[in-house]
Write an enzyme that holds these catalytic residues in place. Structure first.
Site, PDB file in Angstrom:
ATOM      1  N   ARG A 115     142.153   7.449 -19.040  1.00 41.62           N
ATOM      2  CA  ARG A 115     140.817   8.044 -19.201  1.00 41.62           C
ATOM      3  C   ARG A 115     139.925   7.839 -17.986  1.00 41.62           C
ATOM      4  O   ARG A 115     138.947   8.554 -17.795  1.00 41.62           O
ATOM      5  CB  ARG A 115     140.144   7.467 -20.440  1.00 41.62           C
ATOM      6  CG  ARG A 115     139.852   5.985 -20.364  1.00 41.62           C
ATOM      7  CD  ARG A 115     139.261   5.483 -21.675  1.00 41.62           C
ATOM      8  NE  ARG A 115     138.945   4.064 -21.607  1.00 41.62           N
ATOM      9  CZ  ARG A 115     138.444   3.376 -22.628  1.00 41.62           C
ATOM     10  NH1 ARG A 115     138.200   4.001 -23.775  1.00 41.62           N
ATOM     11  NH2 ARG A 115     138.177   2.094 -22.507  1.00 41.62           N
ATOM     12  N   ASP A 142     144.949 -16.428 -23.298  1.00 42.04           N
ATOM     13  CA  ASP A 142     144.443 -15.074 -23.507  1.00 42.04           C
ATOM     14  C   ASP A 142     143.521 -14.951 -24.716  1.00 42.04           C
ATOM     15  O   ASP A 142     142.719 -14.016 -24.783  1.00 42.04           O
ATOM     16  CB  ASP A 142     145.613 -14.096 -23.676  1.00 42.04           C
ATOM     17  CG  ASP A 142     146.383 -13.881 -22.382  1.00 42.04           C
ATOM     18  OD1 ASP A 142     146.077 -14.569 -21.388  1.00 42.04           O
ATOM     19  OD2 ASP A 142     147.301 -13.039 -22.362  1.00 42.04           O
ATOM     20  N   GLU A 157     154.029 -10.568   9.202  1.00 41.47           N
ATOM     21  CA  GLU A 157     153.429 -10.903  10.490  1.00 41.47           C
ATOM     22  C   GLU A 157     152.198 -10.051  10.769  1.00 41.47           C
ATOM     23  O   GLU A 157     151.313 -10.451  11.548  1.00 41.47           O
ATOM     24  CB  GLU A 157     154.448 -10.745  11.618  1.00 41.47           C
ATOM     25  CG  GLU A 157     154.888  -9.323  11.898  1.00 41.47           C
ATOM     26  CD  GLU A 157     155.930  -9.238  13.015  1.00 41.47           C
ATOM     27  OE1 GLU A 157     155.591  -9.580  14.156  1.00 41.47           O
ATOM     28  OE2 GLU A 157     157.075  -8.850  12.724  1.00 41.47           O
ATOM     29  N   CYS A 177     155.834 -10.980 -19.183  1.00 38.31           N
ATOM     30  CA  CYS A 177     156.137 -11.047 -17.750  1.00 38.31           C
ATOM     31  C   CYS A 177     157.619 -11.183 -17.436  1.00 38.31           C
ATOM     32  O   CYS A 177     158.122 -10.520 -16.535  1.00 38.31           O
ATOM     33  CB  CYS A 177     155.414 -12.215 -17.095  1.00 38.31           C
ATOM     34  SG  CYS A 177     153.990 -12.859 -17.949  1.00 38.31           S
ATOM     35  N   TYR A 201     147.776  -3.186 -15.410  1.00 40.30           N
ATOM     36  CA  TYR A 201     149.052  -3.794 -15.013  1.00 40.30           C
ATOM     37  C   TYR A 201     150.230  -3.192 -15.779  1.00 40.30           C
ATOM     38  O   TYR A 201     151.204  -2.711 -15.198  1.00 40.30           O
ATOM     39  CB  TYR A 201     149.062  -5.293 -15.333  1.00 40.30           C
ATOM     40  CG  TYR A 201     148.256  -6.220 -14.489  1.00 40.30           C
ATOM     41  CD1 TYR A 201     148.876  -7.066 -13.569  1.00 40.30           C
ATOM     42  CD2 TYR A 201     146.881  -6.339 -14.648  1.00 40.30           C
ATOM     43  CE1 TYR A 201     148.155  -7.987 -12.825  1.00 40.30           C
ATOM     44  CE2 TYR A 201     146.144  -7.254 -13.911  1.00 40.30           C
ATOM     45  CZ  TYR A 201     146.782  -8.073 -13.000  1.00 40.30           C
ATOM     46  OH  TYR A 201     146.054  -8.974 -12.268  1.00 40.30           O
ATOM     47  N   ILE A 202     150.168  -3.286 -17.110  1.00 39.72           N
ATOM     48  CA  ILE A 202     151.319  -2.953 -17.939  1.00 39.72           C
ATOM     49  C   ILE A 202     151.662  -1.478 -17.821  1.00 39.72           C
ATOM     50  O   ILE A 202     152.836  -1.100 -17.729  1.00 39.72           O
ATOM     51  CB  ILE A 202     151.054  -3.353 -19.393  1.00 39.72           C
ATOM     52  CG1 ILE A 202     150.867  -4.877 -19.499  1.00 39.72           C
ATOM     53  CG2 ILE A 202     152.193  -2.905 -20.309  1.00 39.72           C
ATOM     54  CD1 ILE A 202     150.400  -5.362 -20.850  1.00 39.72           C
ATOM     55  N   LYS A 243     159.746  -8.118 -18.481  1.00 45.20           N
ATOM     56  CA  LYS A 243     159.230  -7.022 -17.639  1.00 45.20           C
ATOM     57  C   LYS A 243     159.775  -7.123 -16.230  1.00 45.20           C
ATOM     58  O   LYS A 243     160.238  -6.128 -15.654  1.00 45.20           O
ATOM     59  CB  LYS A 243     157.698  -7.078 -17.660  1.00 45.20           C
ATOM     60  CG  LYS A 243     156.954  -6.033 -16.822  1.00 45.20           C
ATOM     61  CD  LYS A 243     156.746  -6.448 -15.392  1.00 45.20           C
ATOM     62  CE  LYS A 243     156.059  -7.774 -15.211  1.00 45.20           C
ATOM     63  NZ  LYS A 243     154.645  -7.791 -15.586  1.00 45.20           N
ATOM     64  N   GLU A 288     153.225  -0.713 -14.337  1.00 47.75           N
ATOM     65  CA  GLU A 288     154.522  -1.366 -14.194  1.00 47.75           C
ATOM     66  C   GLU A 288     155.597  -0.643 -14.991  1.00 47.75           C
ATOM     67  O   GLU A 288     156.707  -0.380 -14.496  1.00 47.75           O
ATOM     68  CB  GLU A 288     154.414  -2.834 -14.626  1.00 47.75           C
ATOM     69  CG  GLU A 288     153.632  -3.669 -13.625  1.00 47.75           C
ATOM     70  CD  GLU A 288     153.329  -5.069 -14.100  1.00 47.75           C
ATOM     71  OE1 GLU A 288     152.988  -5.924 -13.261  1.00 47.75           O
ATOM     72  OE2 GLU A 288     153.426  -5.325 -15.323  1.00 47.75           O
ATOM     73  N   THR A 307     149.374 -15.782 -17.138  1.00 47.17           N
ATOM     74  CA  THR A 307     150.144 -16.924 -17.625  1.00 47.17           C
ATOM     75  C   THR A 307     149.850 -18.225 -16.888  1.00 47.17           C
ATOM     76  O   THR A 307     149.623 -19.263 -17.516  1.00 47.17           O
ATOM     77  CB  THR A 307     151.645 -16.598 -17.578  1.00 47.17           C
ATOM     78  OG1 THR A 307     151.895 -15.488 -18.429  1.00 47.17           O
ATOM     79  CG2 THR A 307     152.480 -17.779 -18.027  1.00 47.17           C
ATOM     80  N   ALA A 311     149.786 -10.573  -8.971  1.00 41.39           N
ATOM     81  CA  ALA A 311     150.688  -9.507  -8.533  1.00 41.39           C
ATOM     82  C   ALA A 311     150.770  -8.446  -9.613  1.00 41.39           C
ATOM     83  O   ALA A 311     150.696  -8.743 -10.803  1.00 41.39           O
ATOM     84  CB  ALA A 311     152.083 -10.067  -8.243  1.00 41.39           C
ATOM     85  N   THR A 324     153.977 -14.717 -25.220  1.00 39.28           N
ATOM     86  CA  THR A 324     154.100 -13.348 -24.734  1.00 39.28           C
ATOM     87  C   THR A 324     154.845 -13.277 -23.408  1.00 39.28           C
ATOM     88  O   THR A 324     155.752 -12.464 -23.233  1.00 39.28           O
ATOM     89  CB  THR A 324     152.706 -12.711 -24.584  1.00 39.28           C
ATOM     90  OG1 THR A 324     152.117 -12.575 -25.880  1.00 39.28           O
ATOM     91  CG2 THR A 324     152.807 -11.328 -23.945  1.00 39.28           C
ATOM     92  N   CYS A 325     154.485 -14.131 -22.461  1.00 34.98           N
ATOM     93  CA  CYS A 325     155.065 -14.038 -21.122  1.00 34.98           C
ATOM     94  C   CYS A 325     156.580 -14.161 -21.157  1.00 34.98           C
ATOM     95  O   CYS A 325     157.291 -13.348 -20.578  1.00 34.98           O
ATOM     96  CB  CYS A 325     154.476 -15.111 -20.224  1.00 34.98           C
ATOM     97  SG  CYS A 325     155.168 -15.094 -18.553  1.00 34.98           S
ATOM     98  N   HIS A 355     158.589 -13.034  13.394  1.00 32.11           N
ATOM     99  CA  HIS A 355     159.110 -11.698  13.668  1.00 32.11           C
ATOM    100  C   HIS A 355     160.633 -11.667  13.510  1.00 32.11           C
ATOM    101  O   HIS A 355     161.313 -12.644  13.843  1.00 32.11           O
ATOM    102  CB  HIS A 355     158.737 -11.314  15.110  1.00 32.11           C
ATOM    103  CG  HIS A 355     159.168  -9.942  15.500  1.00 32.11           C
ATOM    104  ND1 HIS A 355     158.521  -8.809  15.060  1.00 32.11           N
ATOM    105  CD2 HIS A 355     160.204  -9.512  16.284  1.00 32.11           C
ATOM    106  CE1 HIS A 355     159.133  -7.750  15.567  1.00 32.11           C
ATOM    107  NE2 HIS A 355     160.162  -8.150  16.304  1.00 32.11           N
ATOM    108  N   GLY A 376     145.301  -2.134 -22.991  1.00 35.29           N
ATOM    109  CA  GLY A 376     144.647  -3.431 -23.127  1.00 35.29           C
ATOM    110  C   GLY A 376     145.211  -4.228 -24.286  1.00 35.29           C
ATOM    111  O   GLY A 376     146.032  -3.747 -25.066  1.00 35.29           O
ATOM    112  N   ARG A 382     141.584  -0.597 -12.564  1.00 39.70           N
ATOM    113  CA  ARG A 382     140.154  -0.903 -12.466  1.00 39.70           C
ATOM    114  C   ARG A 382     139.960  -2.368 -12.059  1.00 39.70           C
ATOM    115  O   ARG A 382     140.611  -3.264 -12.560  1.00 39.70           O
ATOM    116  CB  ARG A 382     139.484  -0.652 -13.822  1.00 39.70           C
ATOM    117  CG  ARG A 382     137.993  -0.942 -13.863  1.00 39.70           C
ATOM    118  CD  ARG A 382     137.399  -0.386 -15.152  1.00 39.70           C
ATOM    119  NE  ARG A 382     138.085  -0.896 -16.328  1.00 39.70           N
ATOM    120  CZ  ARG A 382     137.743  -2.022 -16.982  1.00 39.70           C
ATOM    121  NH1 ARG A 382     136.752  -2.769 -16.521  1.00 39.70           N
ATOM    122  NH2 ARG A 382     138.389  -2.396 -18.064  1.00 39.70           N
TER     123      ARG A 382
END
Length: 453
Positions: A200, A304, A442, A48, A179-180, A51, A183, A312, A342, A42-43, A437, A263, A206
């Site tokens: 919903r 999964d 920072e 991923c 996520y999906i 995407k 994104e 992944t 992320a 899938t990834c 900096h 999901g 969540r």
């Protein structure tokens, strides 16, 4: 002594299965991998990687706008969806071939076929062949879920189909809040598609820190994404070239497409697990112990399909640990705590460790440090977008329990912060680190004032 065709037979050539096969083969095992679609999982093929390529593409919309503040002229900029899709497909083809080379280079045999259990050591392939194996690893991943009893569900697309649309719709409804969903909402919105996100729940994402959830919603709304929270789809109907979406509060939306991102469900169908007695969880994931062993002694599962932590790098780590344990003479249980993650939303999220809410459940007293500011690049572009940075600290030990960032390059920062959190860094360790900096990061080592509501 029983002779088997293979020491290890892996079902599924995704990230976890490929890593397990390669490491097992390097340990000297005779390994075969069955895959019915493409190598990479899938990834790589429809998750991923494509995407993230689409996220990069969508960023240019704002980058060209921001460039004007830095003296650039961009009147002739245009975008072609078909070019993006075609170039994405070329990259996925390259990665697919690379995965095959790496797998075969390690000495594993690749069989392009579907596999299912006949008994605990024997598998049937869709080619008509049967094979035997001493150990079997289930690494079949998961697939997008669209509610089975939703009227008009056949009119919905998922992330799988979103990567191959012939053209961009003028308007899209995205259903989901994880996520999906967020994104793809950012991707479509920045590519000029009028975007509605239906969820919903009362808040998106969540399980994430509440400040991240609230801040992302506010920033996405500023970018023009419409939210319908506390709302669910009641039915989907065909309407001209698009769809008519009716929600359970009788709100009606017209759109060119509706995409479900509510999901994913483990890919356990057609494996015939009942023939061998592999136990499933109540949510139809393969139940495993700390070493990825199922209820059947010689059968394991990673990634999964086990529904532990569906990322992944976690699947890869689980596959590697399995191979080292079974074929390398080491006993390695994967630690699923403090895994950085992320969300490539717009703005991006990077996070590791506990949310404030979870930390308060687990620790008697915590301290919060947080800041919100406009990134330096926004001072000349004029873009109204703010970063958020937050540290969750155990008041008694001074240990940093969680780091949460929203803004440019948040994921890159979270990867490095993951090392510090995993090592048990304290707030004093952060304070003792010299700031670099001028950077946004920072701020993570210059926050001194505890946050009070």
């Amino acid at each position: 002594m029983t002779q088997y065709d293979y020491d290890l037979f892996v079902i599924g050539a995704g990230s976890g299965g490929v890593r397990a096969a390669r490491i097992a083969a390097q340990h000297g095992a005779k390994v075969a991998v069955a895959e019915e679609y493409r190598v990479g999982g899938t990834c790589v093929i429809r998750g991923c990687v494509p995407k993230k390529l689409f996220v990069y593409a969508s960023h240019y919309a704002e980058a060209f706008e921001d460039a004007v503040g830095f003296g650039w002229t961009t009147e002739k900029v245009s975008f072609d969806w078909q070019t993006l899709v075609a170039n994405k497909d070329k990259e996925i083809d390259r990665l697919n071939k690379a995965y095959i080379r790496n797998l075969e280079g390690a000495g594993a045999e690749l069989i392009m076929a579907r596999a299912s259990f006949v008994d605990r050591h024997r598998l049937a392939l869709s080619t008509g062949r049967e094979v035997t194996a001493k150990h079997v690893l289930i690494a079949t991943g998961a697939q997008p879920f669209v509610p089975l009893h939703l009227p008009g569900r056949e009119l919905a697309i998922t992330s799988n189909e979103a990567f191959h649309l012939e053209r961009l719709p003028a308007r899209i409804c995205i259903v989901g809040g994880g996520y999906i969903a967020v994104e793809f909402a950012g991707i479509f919105n920045n590519l000029g598609v009028e975007t509605v996100l239906i969820y919903r729940g009362e808040k998106i994402l969540r399980g994430f820190d509440e400040d991240l959830r609230d801040h992302l919603t506010a920033e996405m709304r500023k970018k023009g994404i419409e939210f319908r929270l506390g709302c669910d789809v009641a039915r989907i109907e065909r309407s001209g070239d698009g769809v008519r979406v009716t929600c359970n509060d009788d709100t009606v939306f017209g759109a060119g497409q509706i995409m479900y991102a509510t999901g994913r469900i483990p890919n356990v169908m057609d494996l015939d697990l009942e023939k061998v007695g592999v136990e499933l969880t109540p949510h139809y994931a393969v139940k495993v112990d700390d070493y990825s062993r199922t209820s059947v002694e010689n059968i394991y599962a990673v990634g999964d399909v086990t529904n532990r932590l569906n990322l992944t790098p976690v699947a890869i780590r689980e596959g590697h640990a399995f191979a080292d344990t079974v074929f390398g003479g080491r006993h390695i249980a994967v630690d699923h705590t403090n895994v950085p993650t992320a969300v490539f939303s717009q703005p991006e999220i990077g996070t590791v460790g506990l949310s404030e809410e979870k930390a308060r459940e687990l620790h008697p007293s915590i301290d919060i440090y947080k800041t919100s500011f406009r990134p330096m690049r926004g001072t000349m572009s004029g873009r109204d977008e703010r970063m958020l940075m937050k540290l969750v600290v155990d008041a008694a030990s001074d240990k940093v329990l969680g780091c949460h960032i929203m803004g440019p390059d948040a994921g890159e920062m979270a990867q490095l912060l993951g090392i510090a959190v995993k090592m048990g860094a304290t707030k004093a360790d952060f304070d003792a680190t010299m700031a670099l900096h001028p950077t946004a990061a920072e701020e993570l080592v210059t926050m001194r004032q505890k946050w009070t509501d």
